[in-house]
Design a protein around this motif. Structure first.
Motif, PDB file in Angstrom:
ATOM      1  N   GLU A 182      -6.047   8.728  13.230  1.00  0.00           N
ATOM      2  CA  GLU A 182      -5.775   7.645  14.183  1.00  0.00           C
ATOM      3  C   GLU A 182      -5.327   6.372  13.456  1.00  0.00           C
ATOM      4  OE1 GLU A 182      -9.109   6.128  16.521  1.00  0.00           O
ATOM      5  OE2 GLU A 182      -7.866   4.334  16.828  1.00  0.00           O
ATOM      6  N   VAL A 183      -6.092   5.989  12.433  1.00  0.00           N
ATOM      7  CA  VAL A 183      -5.747   4.736  11.741  1.00  0.00           C
ATOM      8  C   VAL A 183      -4.463   4.913  10.927  1.00  0.00           C
ATOM      9  CG1 VAL A 183      -6.566   2.946  10.184  1.00  0.00           C
ATOM     10  CG2 VAL A 183      -8.189   4.088  11.706  1.00  0.00           C
ATOM     11  N   ALA A 184      -4.285   6.091  10.335  1.00  0.00           N
ATOM     12  CA  ALA A 184      -3.053   6.348   9.572  1.00  0.00           C
ATOM     13  C   ALA A 184      -1.828   6.263  10.478  1.00  0.00           C
ATOM     14  CB  ALA A 184      -3.124   7.730   8.915  1.00  0.00           C
ATOM     15  N   THR A 185      -1.940   6.840  11.654  1.00  0.00           N
ATOM     16  CA  THR A 185      -0.813   6.827  12.590  1.00  0.00           C
ATOM     17  C   THR A 185      -0.475   5.397  12.998  1.00  0.00           C
ATOM     18  OG1 THR A 185      -1.497   8.999  13.388  1.00  0.00           O
ATOM     19  CG2 THR A 185      -0.011   7.740  14.807  1.00  0.00           C
ATOM     20  N   ARG A 186      -1.518   4.599  13.236  1.00  0.00           N
ATOM     21  CA  ARG A 186      -1.276   3.198  13.628  1.00  0.00           C
ATOM     22  C   ARG A 186      -0.682   2.406  12.469  1.00  0.00           C
ATOM     23  NH1 ARG A 186      -6.805   1.371  16.482  1.00  0.00           N
ATOM     24  NH2 ARG A 186      -5.616  -0.545  16.922  1.00  0.00           N
ATOM     25  N   MET A 187      -1.120   2.670  11.242  1.00  0.00           N
ATOM     26  CA  MET A 187      -0.559   1.960  10.083  1.00  0.00           C
ATOM     27  C   MET A 187       0.919   2.330   9.888  1.00  0.00           C
ATOM     28  SD  MET A 187      -2.881   0.009   8.276  1.00  0.00           S
ATOM     29  CE  MET A 187      -2.969   0.223   6.493  1.00  0.00           C
ATOM     30  N   MET A 188       1.255   3.603  10.083  1.00  0.00           N
ATOM     31  CA  MET A 188       2.662   4.004   9.981  1.00  0.00           C
ATOM     32  C   MET A 188       3.478   3.328  11.086  1.00  0.00           C
ATOM     33  SD  MET A 188       3.199   5.887   7.299  1.00  0.00           S
ATOM     34  CE  MET A 188       4.754   6.753   7.544  1.00  0.00           C
ATOM     35  N   ALA A 189       2.888   3.251  12.285  1.00  0.00           N
ATOM     36  CA  ALA A 189       3.605   2.632  13.405  1.00  0.00           C
ATOM     37  C   ALA A 189       3.865   1.155  13.157  1.00  0.00           C
ATOM     38  CB  ALA A 189       2.810   2.825  14.702  1.00  0.00           C
ATOM     39  N   LEU A 190       2.995   0.510  12.385  1.00  0.00           N
ATOM     40  CA  LEU A 190       3.226  -0.895  12.042  1.00  0.00           C
ATOM     41  C   LEU A 190       4.444  -1.059  11.154  1.00  0.00           C
ATOM     42  CD1 LEU A 190      -0.305  -2.344  11.109  1.00  0.00           C
ATOM     43  CD2 LEU A 190       0.881  -2.413  13.306  1.00  0.00           C
ATOM     44  N   GLY A 191       4.793   0.030  10.413  1.00  0.00           N
ATOM     45  CA  GLY A 191       5.957  -0.051   9.534  1.00  0.00           C
ATOM     46  C   GLY A 191       5.650   0.186   8.065  1.00  0.00           C
ATOM     47  N   CYS A 192       4.441   0.615   7.750  1.00  0.00           N
ATOM     48  CA  CYS A 192       4.137   0.920   6.349  1.00  0.00           C
ATOM     49  C   CYS A 192       5.107   1.991   5.841  1.00  0.00           C
ATOM     50  CB  CYS A 192       2.709   1.424   6.192  1.00  0.00           C
ATOM     51  SG  CYS A 192       1.473   0.128   6.411  1.00  0.00           S
ATOM     52  N   THR A 193       5.542   1.849   4.601  1.00  0.00           N
ATOM     53  CA  THR A 193       6.441   2.838   4.011  1.00  0.00           C
ATOM     54  C   THR A 193       5.676   3.890   3.216  1.00  0.00           C
ATOM     55  OG1 THR A 193       6.785   1.288   2.185  1.00  0.00           O
ATOM     56  CG2 THR A 193       8.431   1.313   3.935  1.00  0.00           C
ATOM     57  N   GLN A 194       4.443   3.579   2.877  1.00  0.00           N
ATOM     58  CA  GLN A 194       3.594   4.559   2.197  1.00  0.00           C
ATOM     59  C   GLN A 194       2.142   4.290   2.571  1.00  0.00           C
ATOM     60  OE1 GLN A 194       3.083   4.592  -2.292  1.00  0.00           O
ATOM     61  NE2 GLN A 194       3.997   6.617  -1.994  1.00  0.00           N
ATOM     62  N   LEU A 195       1.368   5.370   2.729  1.00  0.00           N
ATOM     63  CA  LEU A 195      -0.077   5.243   2.945  1.00  0.00           C
ATOM     64  C   LEU A 195      -0.794   5.772   1.711  1.00  0.00           C
ATOM     65  CD1 LEU A 195      -0.534   6.581   6.599  1.00  0.00           C
ATOM     66  CD2 LEU A 195      -0.233   4.203   5.832  1.00  0.00           C
ATOM     67  N   SER A 196      -1.771   5.031   1.247  1.00  0.00           N
ATOM     68  CA  SER A 196      -2.599   5.484   0.133  1.00  0.00           C
ATOM     69  C   SER A 196      -3.984   5.808   0.678  1.00  0.00           C
ATOM     70  CB  SER A 196      -2.688   4.390  -0.939  1.00  0.00           C
ATOM     71  OG  SER A 196      -3.597   4.781  -1.954  1.00  0.00           O
TER      72      SER A 196
END
Lengths: 311, 311
Positions: free
Chosen positions: A169-183
């Motif tokens: 859930e949080v990863a999806t929201r962070m990607m939706a914000l526009g993050c180019t990479q998730l760590s």
């Protein structure tokens, strides 16, 4: 001595190490280093072959006195072509400072658990995502890369087991914000490979491409490299590590250092996976830095390759 | 705090840990412990749930003064039902001492490389196998289990890369002598997972059943647990480890400790793999022993679980 390389089917041929020593590492050391030493540290990392170096943080100095000299450090560094120097920014004020310093990559630091969000960010998860929203949007408009840290993805010291659905859930929201990479952070080092696979599979099922994923394992219980190996086998090609195993997490009592870059390099090079990074130069750098910090490196490879015995 | 378990397909449901702390561990420590402390150490290992404990060595006292009290130690131990206590024997004289002491399992210590055979055993590989031949034959006639150590299976500090064919050759000869189990030693800790797979695949192709294989990884370069995880995925179900990461190898300068039992337990229990061993009892034992030895345990899990911070 040359012990040879033996590749393994199903692993990537090349990996990018995100060297987090200057930021995640140094912010969690007792000693506060002079800016000249930090600048030499970053220069040594570049000389060893690093191309992705988390360099400092624009978090207010009252929170992290170890990194109070972010502007001076960026002034003191000669930016090398082909090298990215992400800096952590907590909010819009931090982004302004980063932009003024000429930075081309930023990182934001979120949490998947409510307890850690409150203790580390003094906000709920929703509130922290709301805080990141304009930061990420403005950074992307300015053409910056944005690394989104997700801490406590594999366990939380106050909540225990963290549901995989919560990470998704949080990863999806962070990607939706526009993050180019998730760590994906195992901030307290409790993960084992089954949990790593469960999280990676769930993120893939949610449509987050593995190319956008980095893993960030701490070695608190000695699990970091086995977890990294597991992630490599599931297509992850960006691995966070810190020179000599610097760092930890000041808000989580049980956390010790990050995966040491040198232990990771021994692993990758033995598997024939290219990194572009010179192991002995890293060992020399970590021994040099340990003397500045006044304590030995916890890295096994640094200890083995740095001692005076013949090999 | 409970971080949950997440099994992974393709791994065994149960693993036997061969606890080598009292022999391989203590023989490589500077301090020489009193026999009462060693007996308490073994009793604590049994209490924690261990069922396979390499207890001591009948190597002459002039070679290994740390274990000069082998007879007294075996006298001082109350043998628990269901627990095996293999002891290392170098030759027929050692076997006679072991049989007189009532031991039911022995181990012999061989090398796959000529250089290490000469430095450690003062013999060629052929000569060392000739020395083992009557020992293993007599032990098997007496109904004992025989563990055959193969050191330097994954690299040698003087020869560098060790050909897989060389491991297969010596392993096959050790099995032909009558060994009931082979322990593949990464004596200097240089292996990475590709090499582990290559050796295991080659042994399987040579007809050596995986049930007869144990792995013995040292953590010199931080690789031991990733290599162990790899071996688990290839069907190995006996893993050597030492309490608190005790030990090393006095003949190989660069070698530091064995894989720590506690780091291994965290790994296996996180994966839902049964061991029958209580992690916290092992942590308590390793902290107790570290005080006797006068140095901290290098185990990450002991450090994390043994510190006084809440978790």
């Amino acid at each position: 001595m040359d012990y040879g390389t033996t590749p393994l089917h199903g692993l990537p041929s090349r990996v990018t190490i995100c060297e987090v020593g200057p930021r995640d590492g140094l912010q969690n050391e007792q000693a506060v280093l002079p800016v000249e030493v930090k600048a030499e540290f970053v220069a040594r990392l570049v000389d060893a072959g690093h191309t992705l170096i988390e360099t400092t943080s624009f978090v207010p100095a009252k929170w992290i006195p170890q990194l109070a000299d972010a502007e001076e450090l960026l002034d003191a560094i000669t930016l090398a072509p082909g090298v990215r120097y992400p800096v952590l920014v907590p909010n819009e004020r931090g982004l302004e400072r980063a932009l003024a310093a000429g930075v081309r990559d930023i990182a934001v630091f979120g949490s998947v658990t409510e307890t850690f969000a409150r203790r580390n960010l003094n906000r709920t998860v929703d509130e922290s995502l709301a805080m990141f929203t304009p930061v990420v949007a403005r950074a992307r408009e300015a053409g910056l890369g944005v690394r989104g840290y997700l801490s406590m993805c594999f366990g939380d010291p106050w909540e225990g087991e963290v549901p995989v659905e919560r990470v998704v859930e949080v990863a999806t929201r962070m990607m939706a914000l526009g993050c180019t990479q998730l760590s994906l952070g195992d901030t307290i080092g409790v993960a084992t490979p089954g949990r790593v696979v469960a999280v990676l599979d769930a993120l893939a099922a949610a449509g987050i491409p593995v190319d956008a994923i980095a893993v960030h394992f701490h070695d608190t219980y000695g699990q970091a490299l086995a977890n990294t190996f597991t992630a490599l086998g599931h297509g992850v090609t960006t691995i966070d590590a810190s020179a000599g195993g610097l760092g930890g997490c000041p808000y989580a009592g049980s956390a010790t250092g990050n995966l040491a870059t040198e232990d990771l390099l021994w692993h990758l090079h033995g598997l024939g996976i290219e990194t572009g990074i010179d192991l002995q130069k890293m060992v020399d750098t970590s021994i040099w830095l340990a003397a500045k910090l006044g304590r030995p490196s916890p890295s096994r490879a640094v200890t083995a390759l740095g001692d005076p015995l013949p090999r």
